[in-house]
Design an enzyme around this catalytic site. Structure first.
Site, PDB file in Angstrom:
ATOM      1  N   ASP A   1       1.004  -1.112  -0.070  1.00  0.00           N
ATOM      2  CA  ASP A   1       0.113  -0.322   0.462  1.00  0.00           C
ATOM      3  C   ASP A   1       0.987   1.148  -0.280  1.00  0.00           C
ATOM      4  O   ASP A   1       2.652   0.879   0.318  1.00  0.00           O
ATOM      5  CB  ASP A   1      -1.201  -0.133   1.351  1.00  0.00           C
ATOM      6  CG  ASP A   1      -0.415  -0.501   2.517  1.00  0.00           C
ATOM      7  OD1 ASP A   1       0.611  -0.277   2.486  1.00  0.00           O
ATOM      8  OD2 ASP A   1      -1.059  -0.824   3.726  1.00  0.00           O
TER       9      ASP A   1
ATOM     10  N   HIS B   1      -7.756  -4.385   9.675  1.00  0.00           N
ATOM     11  CA  HIS B   1      -7.435  -3.919   8.395  1.00  0.00           C
ATOM     12  C   HIS B   1      -6.347  -5.203   7.854  1.00  0.00           C
ATOM     13  O   HIS B   1      -5.389  -5.253   8.675  1.00  0.00           O
ATOM     14  CB  HIS B   1      -7.873  -3.123   8.118  1.00  0.00           C
ATOM     15  CG  HIS B   1      -6.127  -2.433   8.239  1.00  0.00           C
ATOM     16  ND1 HIS B   1      -6.215  -1.418   8.791  1.00  0.00           N
ATOM     17  CD2 HIS B   1      -4.949  -1.977   8.735  1.00  0.00           C
ATOM     18  CE1 HIS B   1      -4.660  -0.677   9.170  1.00  0.00           C
ATOM     19  NE2 HIS B   1      -4.870  -1.484   8.909  1.00  0.00           N
TER      20      HIS B   1
ATOM     21  N   GLU C   1      -9.937  -1.751   5.225  1.00  0.00           N
ATOM     22  CA  GLU C   1     -10.337  -1.146   6.137  1.00  0.00           C
ATOM     23  C   GLU C   1     -11.568  -2.430   6.198  1.00  0.00           C
ATOM     24  O   GLU C   1     -12.103  -3.056   5.226  1.00  0.00           O
ATOM     25  CB  GLU C   1     -11.152   0.051   6.127  1.00  0.00           C
ATOM     26  CG  GLU C   1      -9.932   0.990   6.022  1.00  0.00           C
ATOM     27  CD  GLU C   1      -9.126   1.198   7.615  1.00  0.00           C
ATOM     28  OE1 GLU C   1      -8.973   0.556   8.005  1.00  0.00           O
ATOM     29  OE2 GLU C   1      -8.790   2.308   7.804  1.00  0.00           O
TER      30      GLU C   1
ATOM     31  N   ASN D   1      -7.744  -2.298  13.930  1.00  0.00           N
ATOM     32  CA  ASN D   1      -9.342  -2.859  13.767  1.00  0.00           C
ATOM     33  C   ASN D   1      -9.720  -4.369  12.561  1.00  0.00           C
ATOM     34  O   ASN D   1     -10.941  -5.056  12.374  1.00  0.00           O
ATOM     35  CB  ASN D   1     -10.221  -1.705  12.700  1.00  0.00           C
ATOM     36  CG  ASN D   1      -9.373  -1.453  11.304  1.00  0.00           C
ATOM     37  OD1 ASN D   1      -8.012  -1.714  10.967  1.00  0.00           O
ATOM     38  ND2 ASN D   1      -9.660  -0.037  10.284  1.00  0.00           N
TER      39      ASN D   1
HETATM   40  C1  GLP Z   1      -0.861   0.405   8.664  1.00  0.00           C
HETATM   41  C2  GLP Z   1      -0.926  -0.531   7.800  1.00  0.00           C
HETATM   42  C3  GLP Z   1      -0.859  -2.136   7.740  1.00  0.00           C
HETATM   43  C4  GLP Z   1      -0.215  -2.151   8.766  1.00  0.00           C
HETATM   44  C5  GLP Z   1      -0.941  -1.643   9.411  1.00  0.00           C
HETATM   45  C6  GLP Z   1      -0.478  -2.507  11.226  1.00  0.00           C
HETATM   46  O1  GLP Z   1      -1.561   1.559   8.867  1.00  0.00           O
HETATM   47  N1  GLP Z   1      -1.154   0.271   6.251  1.00  0.00           N
HETATM   48  O2  GLP Z   1       0.081  -2.477   6.626  1.00  0.00           O
HETATM   49  O3  GLP Z   1       0.102  -3.496   8.924  1.00  0.00           O
HETATM   50  O4  GLP Z   1      -1.411  -0.550   9.292  1.00  0.00           O
HETATM   51  O5  GLP Z   1      -0.175  -0.960  11.518  1.00  0.00           O
HETATM   52  P1  GLP Z   1       1.240  -0.882  12.641  1.00  0.00           P
HETATM   53  O6  GLP Z   1       2.596  -2.296  11.789  1.00  0.00           O
HETATM   54  O7  GLP Z   1       2.547   0.411  12.485  1.00  0.00           O
HETATM   55  O8  GLP Z   1       0.762  -1.804  14.422  1.00  0.00           O
END
Ligand code: GLP
Length: 244
Positions: free
Chosen positions: A67, A136, A141, A134
């Site tokens: 992403d 995702h 989402e 959440n």
């Molecule tokens: C982000 C990314 C995801 C990631 C998730 C968790 O928004 N788009 O690819 O896995 O949310 O983030 P973190 O690893 O900082 O907890």
């Protein structure tokens, strides 16, 4: 689904790095689906350390990131392209032309179509994933249909808050409102999935992913339908699991 509950973030990241390195050694021209966020930071450190110590080569590896924030150029310090360059790509011998991150600028529909076409032709051997609080995956989402491919999506307030906590100097107003993300279908099309999660705020989505119902309400739950998934978590992320 294989579940590994590690003693620490370091131990989990080391375990994950072994899986990635095994993939690269087995097939030096592997197609890796890569992820950003705080979760894989240590893993990438271990990959870089391995490259320095053992010289495991990425010269025939192709990477496909999940992403990118909408509106951020790849040179923006908070863009995911920049994150990948800083934390992994600048420190190993991957070729620039083999690095793929969705573009967050320009004609978004055209970019998404091109990313989907590329993924359909190239295919991903091993997809690395984190998970949002959440549930995702990528930036898919809750409510995103499982049939969705790469698309632009509006981020939930909570997601923007989560991402402001560690990035964007803590300022939610700096976090883009939208992102471009591989869809659930692209993720499900990968041959193998490796998902990592740490901390208590991941415990509920991990519970649903491991032992809950498959539903678009918790997008990661779709992985129950994937034939080859490994989940590496710490004890805090495992704290709501009931089936031992
Ligand atoms: C982000 C990314 C995801 C990631 C998730 C968790 O928004 N788009 O690819 O896995 O949310 O983030 P973190 O690893 O900082 O907890």
């Amino acid at each position: 689904m294989k579940l590994i509950i590690a003693d620490s973030y370091e131990a989990a990241s080391l375990e994950a790095s072994k899986i990635l390195l095994e993939q690269i050694k087995e097939n030096p021209s592997s197609h890796l689906g890569l992820a950003t966020g705080s979760t894989p930071l240590k893993l990438y450190e271990y990959m870089v350390a391995d490259f320095k110590e053992n010289g495991t080569s990425y010269k025939d590896i192709k990477s496909f990131n999940l992403d990118e924030y909408f509106g951020l150029e790849g040179t923006h310090p908070q863009s995911y392209r920049y994150f990948m360059m800083e934390n992994l790509f600048n420190h190993v011998d991957i070729l620039p032309e083999n690095i793929h991150v969705p573009a967050g600028q320009g004609d978004i529909q055209e970019n998404c179509d091109a990313y989907n076409a590329m993924l359909a032709t190239e295919g991903v051997d091993l997809q690395l994933l984190g998970i949002g609080s959440n549930g995702h995956i990528g930036f898919n989402e809750p409510g995103t249909p499982f049939t969705q491919v790469t698309h632009c999506i509006e981020l939930e307030e909570g997601t923007r808050q989560d991402n402001a906590r560690l990035f964007f100097d803590g300022n939610i107003d700096e976090v883009p409102t939208h992102a471009v993300t591989m869809g659930i279908k692209n993720i499900m099309d990968s041959k193998k999935v490796l998902l990592m999660a740490f901390g208590e705020n991941k415990a509920e989505p991990i519970r649903v992913l491991v032992e809950g119902e498959v539903s678009v309400d918790v997008p990661a739950s779709v992985l129950q339908n994937h034939p080859d998934v490994t989940i590496i978590i710490d004890k805090a992320a495992a704290s709501k699991l009931t089936k031992k």
